[in-house]
Design a protein around this motif. Structure first.
Motif, PDB file in Angstrom:
ATOM      1  N   GLU A   1       0.886  -1.169   0.000  1.00  0.00           N
ATOM      2  CA  GLU A   1       0.000   0.000   0.000  1.00  0.00           C
ATOM      3  C   GLU A   1       0.914   1.206   0.000  1.00  0.00           C
ATOM      4  OE1 GLU A   1      -3.595   0.473   2.543  1.00  0.00           O
ATOM      5  OE2 GLU A   1      -2.963  -1.478   3.316  1.00  0.00           O
ATOM      6  N   GLY A   2       0.670   2.133  -0.917  1.00  0.00           N
ATOM      7  CA  GLY A   2       1.595   3.256  -0.999  1.00  0.00           C
ATOM      8  C   GLY A   2       0.918   4.566  -1.353  1.00  0.00           C
ATOM      9  N   ASP A   3       1.696   5.648  -1.205  1.00  0.00           N
ATOM     10  CA  ASP A   3       1.270   6.983  -1.634  1.00  0.00           C
ATOM     11  C   ASP A   3       2.243   7.436  -2.701  1.00  0.00           C
ATOM     12  OD1 ASP A   3      -0.985   7.815  -0.001  1.00  0.00           O
ATOM     13  OD2 ASP A   3       0.404   7.575   1.685  1.00  0.00           O
ATOM     14  N   PHE A   4       1.712   7.868  -3.816  1.00  0.00           N
ATOM     15  CA  PHE A   4       2.539   8.334  -4.918  1.00  0.00           C
ATOM     16  C   PHE A   4       2.372   9.847  -5.048  1.00  0.00           C
ATOM     17  CE2 PHE A   4       2.341   9.374  -9.573  1.00  0.00           C
ATOM     18  CZ  PHE A   4       3.713   9.405  -9.784  1.00  0.00           C
ATOM     19  N   ALA A   5       3.491  10.551  -5.072  1.00  0.00           N
ATOM     20  CA  ALA A   5       3.428  12.012  -5.214  1.00  0.00           C
ATOM     21  C   ALA A   5       3.387  12.368  -6.698  1.00  0.00           C
ATOM     22  CB  ALA A   5       4.642  12.654  -4.552  1.00  0.00           C
ATOM     23  N   LEU A   6       2.315  13.012  -7.121  1.00  0.00           N
ATOM     24  CA  LEU A   6       2.248  13.518  -8.496  1.00  0.00           C
ATOM     25  C   LEU A   6       3.241  14.682  -8.625  1.00  0.00           C
ATOM     26  CD1 LEU A   6      -1.633  13.406  -8.905  1.00  0.00           C
ATOM     27  CD2 LEU A   6       0.007  12.140 -10.288  1.00  0.00           C
ATOM     28  N   PRO A   7       3.581  15.082  -9.869  1.00  0.00           N
ATOM     29  CA  PRO A   7       4.467  16.247 -10.023  1.00  0.00           C
ATOM     30  C   PRO A   7       3.913  17.424  -9.223  1.00  0.00           C
ATOM     31  CG  PRO A   7       3.993  15.236 -12.147  1.00  0.00           C
ATOM     32  CD  PRO A   7       3.154  14.513 -11.152  1.00  0.00           C
TER      33      PRO A   7
ATOM     34  N   TYR B 263      -2.009  -5.981  -5.147  1.00  0.00           N
ATOM     35  CA  TYR B 263      -2.250  -7.350  -4.676  1.00  0.00           C
ATOM     36  C   TYR B 263      -1.455  -8.282  -5.578  1.00  0.00           C
ATOM     37  CZ  TYR B 263      -6.337  -5.318  -2.333  1.00  0.00           C
ATOM     38  OH  TYR B 263      -7.177  -4.551  -1.561  1.00  0.00           O
ATOM     39  N   GLY B 264      -0.770  -9.260  -4.989  1.00  0.00           N
ATOM     40  CA  GLY B 264       0.068 -10.142  -5.784  1.00  0.00           C
ATOM     41  C   GLY B 264       1.382  -9.448  -6.108  1.00  0.00           C
ATOM     42  N   LYS B 265       2.120 -10.037  -7.067  1.00  0.00           N
ATOM     43  CA  LYS B 265       3.470  -9.535  -7.346  1.00  0.00           C
ATOM     44  C   LYS B 265       3.583  -9.132  -8.809  1.00  0.00           C
ATOM     45  CE  LYS B 265       8.184 -10.903  -6.099  1.00  0.00           C
ATOM     46  NZ  LYS B 265       8.876 -10.397  -7.249  1.00  0.00           N
ATOM     47  N   ILE B 266       4.074  -7.930  -9.020  1.00  0.00           N
ATOM     48  CA  ILE B 266       4.343  -7.498 -10.398  1.00  0.00           C
ATOM     49  C   ILE B 266       5.583  -8.255 -10.867  1.00  0.00           C
ATOM     50  CG2 ILE B 266       4.926  -5.533 -11.882  1.00  0.00           C
ATOM     51  CD1 ILE B 266       3.411  -3.718  -9.951  1.00  0.00           C
ATOM     52  N   ASN B 267       5.471  -8.940 -12.029  1.00  0.00           N
ATOM     53  CA  ASN B 267       6.606  -9.758 -12.472  1.00  0.00           C
ATOM     54  C   ASN B 267       7.724  -8.890 -13.072  1.00  0.00           C
ATOM     55  OD1 ASN B 267       5.813  -9.158 -15.082  1.00  0.00           O
ATOM     56  ND2 ASN B 267       4.766 -11.103 -15.434  1.00  0.00           N
ATOM     57  N   ALA B 268       8.825  -9.558 -13.427  1.00  0.00           N
ATOM     58  CA  ALA B 268      10.013  -8.811 -13.871  1.00  0.00           C
ATOM     59  C   ALA B 268       9.712  -7.984 -15.119  1.00  0.00           C
ATOM     60  CB  ALA B 268      11.159  -9.789 -14.132  1.00  0.00           C
ATOM     61  N   ALA B 269       8.886  -8.527 -16.018  1.00  0.00           N
ATOM     62  CA  ALA B 269       8.558  -7.789 -17.251  1.00  0.00           C
ATOM     63  C   ALA B 269       7.450  -6.761 -17.013  1.00  0.00           C
ATOM     64  CB  ALA B 269       8.127  -8.770 -18.332  1.00  0.00           C
ATOM     65  N   ALA B 270       6.869  -6.782 -15.826  1.00  0.00           N
ATOM     66  CA  ALA B 270       5.740  -5.890 -15.476  1.00  0.00           C
ATOM     67  C   ALA B 270       4.615  -5.986 -16.510  1.00  0.00           C
ATOM     68  CB  ALA B 270       6.220  -4.450 -15.297  1.00  0.00           C
ATOM     69  N   ASP B 271       4.393  -7.221 -17.007  1.00  0.00           N
ATOM     70  CA  ASP B 271       3.335  -7.379 -18.018  1.00  0.00           C
ATOM     71  C   ASP B 271       2.150  -8.199 -17.481  1.00  0.00           C
ATOM     72  OD1 ASP B 271       4.392  -9.910 -17.889  1.00  0.00           O
ATOM     73  OD2 ASP B 271       5.001 -10.013 -19.997  1.00  0.00           O
TER      74      ASP B 271
ATOM     75  N   ASP C  75       4.068   4.847 -14.678  1.00  0.00           N
ATOM     76  CA  ASP C  75       5.458   5.171 -15.038  1.00  0.00           C
ATOM     77  C   ASP C  75       6.365   4.926 -13.831  1.00  0.00           C
ATOM     78  OD1 ASP C  75       4.488   6.003 -17.466  1.00  0.00           O
ATOM     79  OD2 ASP C  75       4.611   8.145 -17.009  1.00  0.00           O
ATOM     80  N   PHE C  76       5.908   5.424 -12.687  1.00  0.00           N
ATOM     81  CA  PHE C  76       6.702   5.295 -11.454  1.00  0.00           C
ATOM     82  C   PHE C  76       6.920   3.819 -11.082  1.00  0.00           C
ATOM     83  CE2 PHE C  76       6.224   4.685  -6.802  1.00  0.00           C
ATOM     84  CZ  PHE C  76       7.422   5.233  -6.365  1.00  0.00           C
ATOM     85  N   LEU C  77       5.866   2.998 -11.313  1.00  0.00           N
ATOM     86  CA  LEU C  77       5.956   1.577 -10.942  1.00  0.00           C
ATOM     87  C   LEU C  77       6.647   0.742 -12.026  1.00  0.00           C
ATOM     88  CD1 LEU C  77       2.350   1.100  -9.474  1.00  0.00           C
ATOM     89  CD2 LEU C  77       4.481   1.223  -8.160  1.00  0.00           C
ATOM     90  N   GLY C  78       6.991   1.364 -13.147  1.00  0.00           N
ATOM     91  CA  GLY C  78       7.682   0.645 -14.227  1.00  0.00           C
ATOM     92  C   GLY C  78       6.747  -0.223 -15.058  1.00  0.00           C
ATOM     93  N   ILE C  79       5.489   0.158 -15.136  1.00  0.00           N
ATOM     94  CA  ILE C  79       4.512  -0.616 -15.911  1.00  0.00           C
ATOM     95  C   ILE C  79       4.276   0.111 -17.238  1.00  0.00           C
ATOM     96  CG2 ILE C  79       2.162  -1.565 -15.951  1.00  0.00           C
ATOM     97  CD1 ILE C  79       2.249  -1.142 -12.789  1.00  0.00           C
ATOM     98  N   ALA C  80       4.816  -0.459 -18.323  1.00  0.00           N
ATOM     99  CA  ALA C  80       4.671   0.197 -19.626  1.00  0.00           C
ATOM    100  C   ALA C  80       3.268  -0.030 -20.181  1.00  0.00           C
ATOM    101  CB  ALA C  80       5.718  -0.342 -20.593  1.00  0.00           C
ATOM    102  N   ARG C  81       2.727  -1.239 -19.936  1.00  0.00           N
ATOM    103  CA  ARG C  81       1.453  -1.604 -20.562  1.00  0.00           C
ATOM    104  C   ARG C  81       0.652  -2.467 -19.600  1.00  0.00           C
ATOM    105  NH1 ARG C  81      -0.011  -5.463 -25.185  1.00  0.00           N
ATOM    106  NH2 ARG C  81      -1.459  -4.248 -26.473  1.00  0.00           N
ATOM    107  N   LEU C  82      -0.621  -2.136 -19.479  1.00  0.00           N
ATOM    108  CA  LEU C  82      -1.499  -2.928 -18.611  1.00  0.00           C
ATOM    109  C   LEU C  82      -1.948  -4.184 -19.348  1.00  0.00           C
ATOM    110  CD1 LEU C  82      -3.694   0.017 -17.319  1.00  0.00           C
ATOM    111  CD2 LEU C  82      -2.206  -1.428 -15.885  1.00  0.00           C
ATOM    112  N   LYS C  83      -1.930  -5.288 -18.624  1.00  0.00           N
ATOM    113  CA  LYS C  83      -2.499  -6.497 -19.207  1.00  0.00           C
ATOM    114  C   LYS C  83      -4.002  -6.282 -19.400  1.00  0.00           C
ATOM    115  CE  LYS C  83      -3.270 -11.363 -18.400  1.00  0.00           C
ATOM    116  NZ  LYS C  83      -3.073 -12.514 -17.558  1.00  0.00           N
ATOM    117  N   SER C  84      -4.561  -5.556 -18.443  1.00  0.00           N
ATOM    118  CA  SER C  84      -6.001  -5.395 -18.456  1.00  0.00           C
ATOM    119  C   SER C  84      -6.390  -4.211 -17.572  1.00  0.00           C
ATOM    120  CB  SER C  84      -6.553  -6.722 -17.926  1.00  0.00           C
ATOM    121  OG  SER C  84      -7.902  -6.736 -17.797  1.00  0.00           O
ATOM    122  N   ALA C  85      -7.441  -3.510 -17.987  1.00  0.00           N
ATOM    123  CA  ALA C  85      -8.044  -2.487 -17.125  1.00  0.00           C
ATOM    124  C   ALA C  85      -9.512  -2.836 -17.002  1.00  0.00           C
ATOM    125  CB  ALA C  85      -7.876  -1.099 -17.728  1.00  0.00           C
TER     126      ALA C  85
END
Ligand SMILES: CC(=O)SCCNC(=O)CCNC(=O)[C@H](O)C(C)(C)COP(=O)(O)OP(=O)(O)OC[C@H]1O[C@@H](n2cnc3c(N)ncnc32)[C@H](O)[C@@H]1OP(=O)(O)O
Ligand SMILES: N[C@@H](CCO)C(=O)O
Length: 359
Positions: free
Chosen positions: A10-16, A37-45, A128-138
């Motif tokens: 659980e985190g707080d992200f500071a916007l610009p 929830y769960g773990k973001i994998n190495a490819a963040a995909d 961007d901050f979490l290193g996720i270029a593309r969502l598998k799903s929204a």
């Protein structure tokens, strides 16, 4: 991740420091509360973004546990779920109850107009901050579905699959109902032009707003089955004095529960962003907006939803297909009205598995 998971993070992200808004205003020093929830994998995909509706939060397992079982949306053994509280809310992200750095006091009614497009842009910065270029799903329903559709239009290359439930641009009836709900809050003398103390909410106005909204979240058939013309379960007699019918007791209970967990100015801010959602705004036409969509889209309408009638969702799916987008429509047949996505999770799972009418 099969039952009632806890967030790994659980985190707080500071916007610009200065976050510009569609309305021309800005938010300074704004933050987003998020949960993973769960773990973001190495490819963040493997990330599924779950967008919440009016009164939800980043803690998606608390208000929509079914999300972890939705076929075609999530692989519960391998995916990570990201929940983000929207700007304007009162569950951790910057909203009207937050301190305005310009004054050192809560924003109150000075909180700027925030739109769904701003919400999605703020979420993209978090990605961007979490290193996720593309969502598998929204995925999301109601206001959550609005975010999903804006994601597909604004960031077409960043979302592979989009599932939007019980959503369309709000029609005139919905706009009217939201207007009345805001009036209920603003006419409460305790609202004080939006500058009430945190412990002095306009409770009566907020309760009435929620009760009005709950009517639009349910259906006539459900109310008939549950309440009919029965007198209130507390034993009050509607034929004498101010005795209530059962449905009135229910709506009063919903209103009372709500003001103890939600902020009135957040309610105003979020219903306004709900009103303003229009994916075509700023484009030459809706066609041009939908032509941008690259994701595989699933739209789900709810048969008894009169806030977002299934016909409006069908029209949306036809418009998307006419623009060349990959979009399928499914219908959840339920008497639970708009709230069926929360109240009948097993039916939603069935529909997404392909068990109901598609188009
Ligand atoms: C971050 C967060 O906390 S988000 C919070 C979670 N978000 C939500 O729950 C979303 C909002 N909730 C909802 O929309 C609904 O609760 C749903 C859709 C999940 C479930 O809907 P339903 O199954 O129809 O239940 P609903 O909540 O409408 O009604 C049941 C409640 O009404 C009460 N009730 C029913 N009739 C009456 C009556 N005549 N008088 C008084 N109370 C009544 C029940 O006792 C029950 O009370 P409780 O919730 O305090 O236990
Ligand atoms: N009942 C839900 C859905 C509203 O769209 C909520 O309170 O968030």
């Amino acid at each position: 991740m099969r039952t009632a998971p806890q967030p790994a993070i659980e985190g707080d992200f500071a916007l610009p420091d200065v976050f510009p808004l569609e309305s021309g205003g800005t938010l300074r020093g704004a933050r987003l509360r998020y949960a993973i929830y769960g773990k973001i994998n190495a490819a963040a995909d493997n990330v599924v973004l779950v967008c919440h509706a009016l009164s939800g939060s980043a803690l998606v397992a608390e208000w929509w546990p079914a999300i972890f079982s939705l076929p075609g949306v999530i692989d519960p053994d391998h995916d990570a779920v990201l929940g983000v509280n929207i700007l304007g809310s009162c569950y951790g992200s910057t909203g009207p109850a937050s301190i305005d750095p310009a004054t050192g006091r809560p924003y109150g009614n000075r909180f700027p107009l925030v739109e769904i497009r701003d919400i999605v842009r703020s979420q993209a910065l978090l990605l961007d901050f979490l290193g996720i270029a593309r969502l598998k799903s929204a995925v999301g329903a109601s206001i959550g579905g609005m975010q999903v559709l804006e994601w597909a239009i604004q960031f077409p290359s960043r979302v592979a699959r989009a599932t939007a439930i019980a959503v369309a641009p709000l029609n005139a009836m919905g706009l009217g109902l939201n207007h009345l709900q805001r009036q209920a809050i603003m006419l409460d003398p305790e609202w004080r032009d939006g500058n009430y103390a945190p412990d002095r909410q306009p409770q009566r106005g907020l309760a009435l707003a929620r009760a009005l909204a709950v009517c639009s979240y349910k259906s006539e058939a459900l109310f008939e089955e549950r309440f009919g013309r029965k007198p209130d379960r507390s034993g009050e007699d509607p034929w004498t004095g101010n005795g209530r019918f059962d449905v009135a007791g229910y709506l009063d209970h919903q209103g009372e529960k709500f003001y103890s967990r939600f902020d009135a100015n957040s309610y105003l801010a979020i219903t306004r962003m709900m009103d303003l959602f229009d994916p075509a705004r700023g484009f030459v036409s809706a066609l041009q907006a939908w032509q941008r969509v690259e994701a595989a889209v699933t739209l789900v309408g709810i048969s008894s939803d009169w806030l977002f009638p299934p016909g409006d969702v069908v029209a949306l799916s036809e418009a998307m297909r006419a623009a060349g987008a990959r979009c399928s429509y499914r219908e959840l047949v339920s008497d639970h009205g708009h709230d069926a996505f929360l109240a009948e999770p097993e039916l939603l799972i069935e529909v997404l598995r392909g068990g109901e009418k598609t188009g």
